[in-house]
Design a protein around this motif. Structure first.
Motif, PDB file in Angstrom:
ATOM      1  N   ALA B  77       0.835  -1.200   0.000  1.00 36.54           N
ATOM      2  CA  ALA B  77       0.000   0.000   0.000  1.00 36.54           C
ATOM      3  C   ALA B  77       0.870   1.251   0.000  1.00 36.54           C
ATOM      4  CB  ALA B  77      -0.920  -0.007   1.222  1.00 36.54           C
ATOM      5  N   SER B  80       2.444   1.746  -3.379  1.00 36.35           N
ATOM      6  CA  SER B  80       1.473   2.246  -4.352  1.00 36.35           C
ATOM      7  C   SER B  80       1.205   3.726  -4.123  1.00 36.35           C
ATOM      8  CB  SER B  80       0.159   1.469  -4.245  1.00 36.35           C
ATOM      9  OG  SER B  80       0.370   0.108  -4.490  1.00 36.35           O
ATOM     10  N   THR B 135      -4.069   2.726   1.531  1.00 31.89           N
ATOM     11  CA  THR B 135      -4.749   2.388   0.276  1.00 31.89           C
ATOM     12  C   THR B 135      -5.902   3.348   0.016  1.00 31.89           C
ATOM     13  OG1 THR B 135      -4.198   0.070   0.565  1.00 31.89           O
ATOM     14  CG2 THR B 135      -5.964   0.568  -0.977  1.00 31.89           C
ATOM     15  N   VAL B 243      -3.052   0.594  -7.066  1.00 31.85           N
ATOM     16  CA  VAL B 243      -2.911  -0.855  -6.901  1.00 31.85           C
ATOM     17  C   VAL B 243      -1.607  -1.342  -7.528  1.00 31.85           C
ATOM     18  CG1 VAL B 243      -5.378  -1.337  -6.781  1.00 31.85           C
ATOM     19  CG2 VAL B 243      -4.253  -1.307  -8.997  1.00 31.85           C
ATOM     20  N   ASN B 246       0.356  -4.031  -5.532  1.00 33.23           N
ATOM     21  CA  ASN B 246      -0.418  -5.023  -4.781  1.00 33.23           C
ATOM     22  C   ASN B 246       0.097  -6.447  -4.933  1.00 33.23           C
ATOM     23  OD1 ASN B 246      -2.020  -3.134  -3.709  1.00 33.23           O
ATOM     24  ND2 ASN B 246      -3.945  -3.887  -4.594  1.00 33.23           N
TER      25      ASN B 246
END
Lengths: 346, 322
Positions: B77, B80, B135, B243, B246
């Motif tokens: 997370a 990202s 996230t 994402v 991920n």
């Protein structure tokens, strides 16, 4: 080795609990301590409902409440399974993997747009069975290889995910079986059948927790595993059974999710683990085990769903939902952990 | 515990545990070289290293958390989010976007550490929660979409994709990070204390080590390295997305464990993680090579993770396995 470190641990315990529990502990005592803690989730739910209703009266419209119940169905079923695991003081991170395997099985075995299978409700049974088997494997791995559950289930999470994506060929496959789709589309007494299934899952979980030997043993293991073992409970068998039971509920949730979406795809499980853990923890089941239960989880699921629904009604970006859930986990765990029992937090 | 058959003893010997991954790595390289001669040339090896770089940086971060006996489930997370921040801020801030993105990772690592230590929340739940927070923020900032780094921004990320003396820049970056982390763990007070805390927290505490501070620093380091990995990834792909990383959580943790760092803490290090990351990378290439469906990759890594944990874990340290 163990005997030598024992006094050391207790010394550090006293020092630490006085230091560490200062803030959250003080807040809890201020608000009435243990009894308040027990009722806190319910109070939060009620306050939340009142606040959202004041901000937007559409909230208590029947249509919205039905929508609320519908979106709570899958999380509730998932959280029922997870509650038993967390009651033991373990964790099951394989929620998304198991759910996607069950959804994949039901979609591929019932009438679909990818192969010629049409096994109807046998597909549902197979899906629930596959979920149970995934759970059983998690339990066996955890107890037989003797590795912590978060690692065992982290592995199972990706095994399940890999398997389902592979079987689906990386694409989305539609579910065409009308009778299974009816779980989401057909209504009984104004509520979709999926909601009734979830209520049934809750009733089943409640019966297991309060009226069966397995339920009692799970609580006992969470309370104190050594004592439970000394009282003659076969801890290994209870642990395996609990993981299989959790897999059973995840399997049902997978069927419901596939029926609601009308298809299964690679990301059908995304975000479900997070919502389920939030629901269980916010409901007041302690991560240390032995405290809480399925009724707490019901309230936790409602808090999470009402909040999500309310945020949409209030026009708050749905993207921020995970952020709010994350903060809720932290707050709930911080307020509810029984720190006196924690020796070392890892 | 006294079932004294020799295989178990071999696995439990300390030096063999360090040597097994290395032997495995060499064996894998030889197998591929025999199957496809020409693999062990400078060019393909440079490519292998370049493909391992991001994974290695992420895994180095988690190594800090795992050495302490904890775990960081928020790295994908954080990575990202860093990629989104970089892509979003490059047009307005220019080069300043790099430190901002990396510092955001440091901040969320600190948050994980503080939640874990001060609120006494087990690290896997604390980092699961902060991972969710991060996230959500990444989705919110990017409006749920992937953000392409446009031409103007690409000029500023070009240095990451450059090649120096025949070596891709990403390899040099990850090597630098690896060496610094190695030296920090081996020669600084923080590094020694981190290993001590992982080896035995009560003893470390009794010896006067500031356990809390050590843990918070470790999680902050994990967050910062995750953000660096995210930045490098964004530069390589010329895009940032909520994402993006991920798929990297499991390989990163698997790299640490396969390299021989025990999840019980106190045993292992960055050098082992480097070996583990290469093994994961080679297995991935090998699977494509042998014709294993890429969708099955996760399954293989999941199984590898369970097996590696089962072998490396120090069971004498956990009274009750939950």
């Amino acid at each position: 080795m163990t005997i030598q470190t024992e006094p050391l641990k207790s010394v550090s315990d006293i020092e630490r609990t006085t230091l560490m529990t200062f803030l959250p502990g003080r807040i809890a005592t201020m608000l009435g301590g243990r009894r308040w803690r027990r009722l806190a989730p319910l109070a939060v739910l009620v306050v939340l409902c009142i606040l959202i209703t004041i901000a937007n009266p559409n909230f208590i419209e029947l249509r919205n409440l039905v929508r609320l119940a519908n979106s709570a169905a899958v999380p509730l079923t998932l959280a029922m399974g997870l509650t038993f695991i967390i009651l033991m003081g373990s964790i099951d991170l394989s929620v998304e993997g198991t759910l996607s395997v069950a959804a994949m099985v039901v979609v591929l075995l019932a009438a679909n747009d990818s192969n010629g299978n049409d096994y109807g409700w046998w597909a549902v049974l197979a899906a629930i069975a596959s979920g149970t088997i995934m759970g059983l494997i998690s339990g066996l791995v955890q107890t037989m290889l003797r590795i912590p559950s978060f690692m065992a289930t982290l592995g199972m999470w990706f095994i399940g995910l890999g398997l389902s994506v592979y079987m689906l060929g990386g694409s989305a496959i539609r579910l065409n079986d009308a009778s299974i789709r009816d779980l989401a589309l057909h209504r009984f007494l104004g509520l979709p059948l999926a909601v009734w299934v979830a209520i049934g899952a809750f009733a089943l979980a409640a019966v297991i927790q309060y009226y069966t030997r397995l339920g009692r043993h799970i609580l006992a293991i969470g309370g104190d595993e050594d004592v439970t073992k000394l009282s003659g409970v076969n801890v290994t068998r209870v642990r395996i059974a609990a993981f299989a039971l959790a897999g059973f509920f995840f399997g049902i949730a997978g069927v419901l999710a596939a029926a609601q979406l009308g298809q299964s795809h690679a990301v059908i499980g995304d975000g479900r683990l997070f919502a389920a853990v939030t629901a269980v923890v916010v409901g007041g089941t302690a991560l240390t085990g032995g405290e809480g239960g399925v009724v707490n989880t019901l309230i936790g699921v409602l808090i999470v769903t009402v909040l999500a629904n309310g945020m949409i009604l209030l026009g708050i970006s749905p993207y921020i939902q995970q952020t709010v859930q994350g903060l809720m986990i932290i707050a709930a765990v911080a307020l509810s952990l029984d720190r006196v029992r924690l020796k070392i937090v890892k | 515990m006294n079932e004294g058959f020799s295989i178990r003893q071999v696995f439990e010997g300390k030096w063999t545990q360090g040597a097994i991954p290395l032997v495995l790595l060499v064996a894998l390289l030889l197998i591929i070289e025999i199957a496809a001669p020409g693999f062990l040339t400078g060019e393909t090896l440079a490519l292998l290293f370049a493909n391992t770089a991001v994974l290695f940086i992420l895994a180095t971060g988690v190594t800090f958390a795992i050495l302490l006996g904890g775990i960081d489930l928020s790295i994908q997370a954080v990575a990202s989010l860093a990629s989104v921040m970089l892509a979003q801020l490059l047009p307005s801030l220019g080069f300043a976007a790099f430190p901002v993105a990396i510092l955001s990772g440091l901040a969320f690592g600190l948050l994980s550490g503080i939640v874990h230590v001060k609120l006494r929340v087990p690290s896997f739940v604390a980092t699961l929660a902060t991972g969710g927070v991060v996230t959500g923020l990444a989705l919110w900032v990017s409006n749920g979409r992937a953000i392409t780094i446009e031409e103007a921004g690409r000029e500023k990320t070009a240095w990451i994709n450059a090649t120096i003396f025949g070596l891709p820049m990403v390899v040099l970056i990850s090597a630098l990070i690896g060496i610094v982390s190695f030296l920090v763990l081996r020669y600084t007070r923080f590094g020694r204390q981190a290993i001590a805390v992982g080896a035995g927290e009560p003893a470390a505490w009794a010896a006067g080590i500031n356990v809390d501070r050590t843990k918070i620093i470790a999680f902050a380091a994990s967050g910062m390295l995750a953000a660096i990995a995210g930045v490098v990834l964004a530069a390589r792909l010329s895009s940032g997305s909520p994402v993006l990383a991920n798929q990297l959580l499991l390989p990163a943790i698997a790299a640490v464990i396969v390299g021989g760092t025990a999840i019980t803490g106190g045993l292992g290090g960055v050098a082992r993680t480097a070996v583990g990351a290469l093994i994961i990378s080679i297995v991935r290439i090998g699977m494509t090579f042998v014709g294993v469906n890429i969708f099955l990759e996760n399954m293989v890594f999941g199984a590898v993770l369970i097996a590696a944990v089962a072998i490396t874990i120090d069971r004498s340290k956990i009274a009750v396995i939950k």
